[in-house]
Design an enzyme around this catalytic site. Structure first.
Site, PDB file in Angstrom:
ATOM      1  N   CYS A 132       0.703  -1.265   0.046  1.00  0.00           N
ATOM      2  CA  CYS A 132      -0.144   0.073  -0.034  1.00  0.00           C
ATOM      3  C   CYS A 132       0.794   1.155   0.274  1.00  0.00           C
ATOM      4  CB  CYS A 132      -0.816  -0.036   1.196  1.00  0.00           C
ATOM      5  SG  CYS A 132      -2.209  -1.447   1.227  1.00  0.00           S
ATOM      6  N   HIS A 272      -2.903   7.143   3.575  1.00  0.00           N
ATOM      7  CA  HIS A 272      -3.571   5.842   3.000  1.00  0.00           C
ATOM      8  C   HIS A 272      -4.590   5.692   3.650  1.00  0.00           C
ATOM      9  CE1 HIS A 272      -4.195   1.882   1.840  1.00  0.00           C
ATOM     10  NE2 HIS A 272      -3.384   1.299   2.859  1.00  0.00           N
ATOM     11  N   ASN A 302      -9.981  -0.162   1.429  1.00  0.00           N
ATOM     12  CA  ASN A 302      -8.640  -0.010   1.376  1.00  0.00           C
ATOM     13  C   ASN A 302      -8.134  -0.635   0.001  1.00  0.00           C
ATOM     14  OD1 ASN A 302      -5.860  -0.415   1.221  1.00  0.00           O
ATOM     15  ND2 ASN A 302      -5.545  -1.567   3.253  1.00  0.00           N
TER      16      ASN A 302
HETATM   17  N1  COA Z   1     -16.921  -8.494  12.309  1.00  0.00           N
HETATM   18  C1  COA Z   1     -16.998  -8.764  13.414  1.00  0.00           C
HETATM   19  N2  COA Z   1     -15.980  -9.298  14.405  1.00  0.00           N
HETATM   20  C2  COA Z   1     -14.704  -9.224  13.845  1.00  0.00           C
HETATM   21  C3  COA Z   1     -14.636  -9.027  12.763  1.00  0.00           C
HETATM   22  C4  COA Z   1     -15.574  -8.800  11.818  1.00  0.00           C
HETATM   23  N3  COA Z   1     -15.288  -8.418  10.530  1.00  0.00           N
HETATM   24  N4  COA Z   1     -13.165  -9.318  12.505  1.00  0.00           N
HETATM   25  C5  COA Z   1     -12.690  -9.592  13.728  1.00  0.00           C
HETATM   26  N5  COA Z   1     -13.678  -9.578  14.393  1.00  0.00           N
HETATM   27  C6  COA Z   1     -13.562 -10.095  15.699  1.00  0.00           C
HETATM   28  C7  COA Z   1     -12.321 -10.553  16.269  1.00  0.00           C
HETATM   29  O1  COA Z   1     -12.555 -12.000  15.997  1.00  0.00           O
HETATM   30  C8  COA Z   1     -12.111 -10.452  17.511  1.00  0.00           C
HETATM   31  O2  COA Z   1     -13.053 -11.243  18.422  1.00  0.00           O
HETATM   32  P1  COA Z   1     -12.768 -11.951  19.874  1.00  0.00           P
HETATM   33  O3  COA Z   1     -12.258 -10.630  20.689  1.00  0.00           O
HETATM   34  O4  COA Z   1     -13.917 -12.599  20.397  1.00  0.00           O
HETATM   35  O5  COA Z   1     -11.312 -12.671  19.633  1.00  0.00           O
HETATM   36  C9  COA Z   1     -12.586  -9.091  17.842  1.00  0.00           C
HETATM   37  O6  COA Z   1     -13.380  -8.610  16.790  1.00  0.00           O
HETATM   38  C10 COA Z   1     -11.221  -7.795  17.972  1.00  0.00           C
HETATM   39  O7  COA Z   1     -10.348  -8.333  16.891  1.00  0.00           O
HETATM   40  P2  COA Z   1      -9.327  -7.475  16.553  1.00  0.00           P
HETATM   41  O8  COA Z   1      -8.594  -8.174  15.273  1.00  0.00           O
HETATM   42  O9  COA Z   1      -8.486  -7.428  18.035  1.00  0.00           O
HETATM   43  O10 COA Z   1     -10.033  -6.238  16.135  1.00  0.00           O
HETATM   44  P3  COA Z   1      -9.143  -4.870  15.547  1.00  0.00           P
HETATM   45  O11 COA Z   1      -9.952  -3.749  16.545  1.00  0.00           O
HETATM   46  O12 COA Z   1      -7.771  -4.928  15.638  1.00  0.00           O
HETATM   47  O13 COA Z   1      -9.734  -4.624  14.284  1.00  0.00           O
HETATM   48  C11 COA Z   1      -8.733  -4.657  12.049  1.00  0.00           C
HETATM   49  C12 COA Z   1      -9.346  -5.345  13.230  1.00  0.00           C
HETATM   50  C13 COA Z   1      -8.600  -5.554  11.272  1.00  0.00           C
HETATM   51  C14 COA Z   1      -9.944  -3.762  11.502  1.00  0.00           C
HETATM   52  C15 COA Z   1      -7.775  -3.569  12.591  1.00  0.00           C
HETATM   53  O14 COA Z   1      -6.934  -4.613  13.117  1.00  0.00           O
HETATM   54  C16 COA Z   1      -6.870  -2.982  11.238  1.00  0.00           C
HETATM   55  O15 COA Z   1      -7.353  -2.308  10.636  1.00  0.00           O
HETATM   56  N6  COA Z   1      -5.658  -3.612  11.155  1.00  0.00           N
HETATM   57  C17 COA Z   1      -4.788  -3.134  10.078  1.00  0.00           C
HETATM   58  C18 COA Z   1      -4.949  -3.669   8.744  1.00  0.00           C
HETATM   59  C19 COA Z   1      -4.767  -3.160   7.771  1.00  0.00           C
HETATM   60  O16 COA Z   1      -4.676  -1.983   7.535  1.00  0.00           O
HETATM   61  N7  COA Z   1      -4.061  -3.988   6.690  1.00  0.00           N
HETATM   62  C20 COA Z   1      -3.744  -3.271   5.474  1.00  0.00           C
HETATM   63  C21 COA Z   1      -2.316  -2.851   5.515  1.00  0.00           C
HETATM   64  S1  COA Z   1      -2.136  -1.701   4.200  1.00  0.00           S
END
Ligand code: COA
Length: 345
Positions: A132, A272, A302
């Site tokens: 990205c 981004h 994204n």
């Molecule tokens: N819907 C509902 N629940 C979800 C979910 C979804 N789509 N995705 C994950 N969860 C759940 C998880 O299973 C977890 O449940 P648990 O607590 O029972 O285990 C809970 O939500 C929290 O998960 P977590 O991964 O800690 O959430 P988060 O706040 O970190 O958000 C992302 C997840 C992926 C949105 C976030 O980490 C993110 O944006 N990371 C960066 C990713 C990125 O930018 N990637 C591209 C790089 S260019």
């Protein structure tokens, strides 16, 4: 050094005289496909909710290419739009570079296909990969080409069709990604957005946290890799999140320092568009007001290498970027990679 332009348009230098050259963004364009996937659509295929997605990411919908569509189809339209804004013909450009992790083919390059389709002639054309962060990496390459006199006019495009490599059973990643392309024409002659100070970097020790495991030389495509779904994105979201917040902040600060610009002089942040919370954290580090942060993640999700040029194009066409605006662009992505640059209109 004294510059003279030869027939092909390539700059030549004679020793003895120094000219200081700048690189300017003189045209911007973008293209997103027509297909829309809403959060409600995703609720039907994985265990998620509109409320969770909006709260945790800021995304409401994203675009998706059709079956037969590929990255070059989007880039062609984005480049045509950018050339139109620049008031240039395809034949005026001396090179094209395309940042992408989803080229049409492993080879030939998407850049070469686009150059041919648009009628750019037999100019240098290549793809490069920085996840990205690719668009920022592309701006830095273009700045080097233009300021060193290798080229006077170059197109930088960022494109990704991540929906083609999304794991639609993984709720933590499939909600994030959308397809799109953006492009800029960079010229040694303004007016436009002058490419200023920059910062970039990478840390391969973190590469496994955001990876498409198969399809390369480590795990070439086979029945087994397809059966194990190894051609789709694997991501450790929370790890990437923490790294992204730090990398974005550091890239912006270092680019500002190198540029000699203070935080108070920044008019707009175009980050981004990966997660609204990451954008907010970057904006807080720069002490910006909400109206100084361009956000379109709600519409597109994204779009990887395309996210910054899409936002840049919208901000310009909406009149948010004006003459004398100072704009910070910053990104992070697979690699892991990161980068930032200061643009002066
Ligand atoms: N819907 C509902 N629940 C979800 C979910 C979804 N789509 N995705 C994950 N969860 C759940 C998880 O299973 C977890 O449940 P648990 O607590 O029972 O285990 C809970 O939500 C929290 O998960 P977590 O991964 O800690 O959430 P988060 O706040 O970190 O958000 C992302 C997840 C992926 C949105 C976030 O980490 C993110 O944006 N990371 C960066 C990713 C990125 O930018 N990637 C591209 C790089 S260019």
């Amino acid at each position: 050094m004294k510059r003279s332009t030869v027939k092909s348009g390539v700059s030549q230098y004679e020793m003895g005289e120094t000219v200081s050259r700048n690189a300017y963004i003189v045209g911007v364009g973008h293209c997103v496909p027509d297909g829309v996937i809403t959060n409600a659509d995703l609720e039907k295929i994985v265990d998620t909710s509109d409320e969770w997605i909006v709260t945790r990411t800021g995304i409401r919908e994203r675009r998706k290419v059709g079956e037969g569509e590929a990255s070059s189809d989007l880039v062609v339209k984005a480049v045509e739009n950018a050339l139109e804004m620049a008031g240039m013909e395809a034949g005026d450009v001396q090179g094209i570079i395309v940042g992408t992790v989803t080229p049409d083919y492993p080879f030939p390059s998407t850049a070469a296909l686009v150059a041919d389709r648009i009628g750019m002639g037999k100019i240098p054309a290549y793809d490069f990969e920085a996840g990205c962060s690719a668009f920022i990496y592309g701006l830095i390459q273009a700045k080097a080409f233009v300021e060193s006199g290798i080229m006077d006019r170059i197109v930088v495009a960022g494109v990704d069709c991540l929906t083609k490599i999304t794991n639609w059973t993984d709720r933590s990643s499939c909600i994030l990604f959308g397809d799109g392309a953006g492009a800029v024409v960079i010229s040694s002659r303004g007016p436009g957005g002058r490419l200023g100070g920059w910062h970039w970097g990478a840390d391969g020790s973190l590469g496994e946290h955001l990876i498409q495991p198969a399809g390369g030389s480590r795990h070439p495509a086979s029945h087994e890799t397809v059966d194990e779904n190894l051609h789709t994105i694997r991501m450790d979201g929370s790890r990437i999140f923490k790294h992204a917040v730090r990398a974005m902040r550091d890239s912006c600060m270092k680019a500002l320092e190198i540029d000699g610009t203070e935080k108070k002089d920044v008019d707009l942040l175009i980050s981004h568009q990966a997660n609204l919370r990451i954008i907010d954290a970057t904006a807080r580090a720069l002490e910006l007001k909400p109206e100084q942060v361009y956000i379109n993640i709600q519409k597109y999700g994204n779009t990887s290498a395309a996210s910054i040029p899409i936002a840049l194009d919208e901000a310009l066409r909406e009149g948010i970027i004006k003459e004398s605006s100072t704009v910070v662009v910053a990104a992070f992505g697979a690699g892991l990679t990161w980068g930032g640059m200061i643009l002066h209109w």
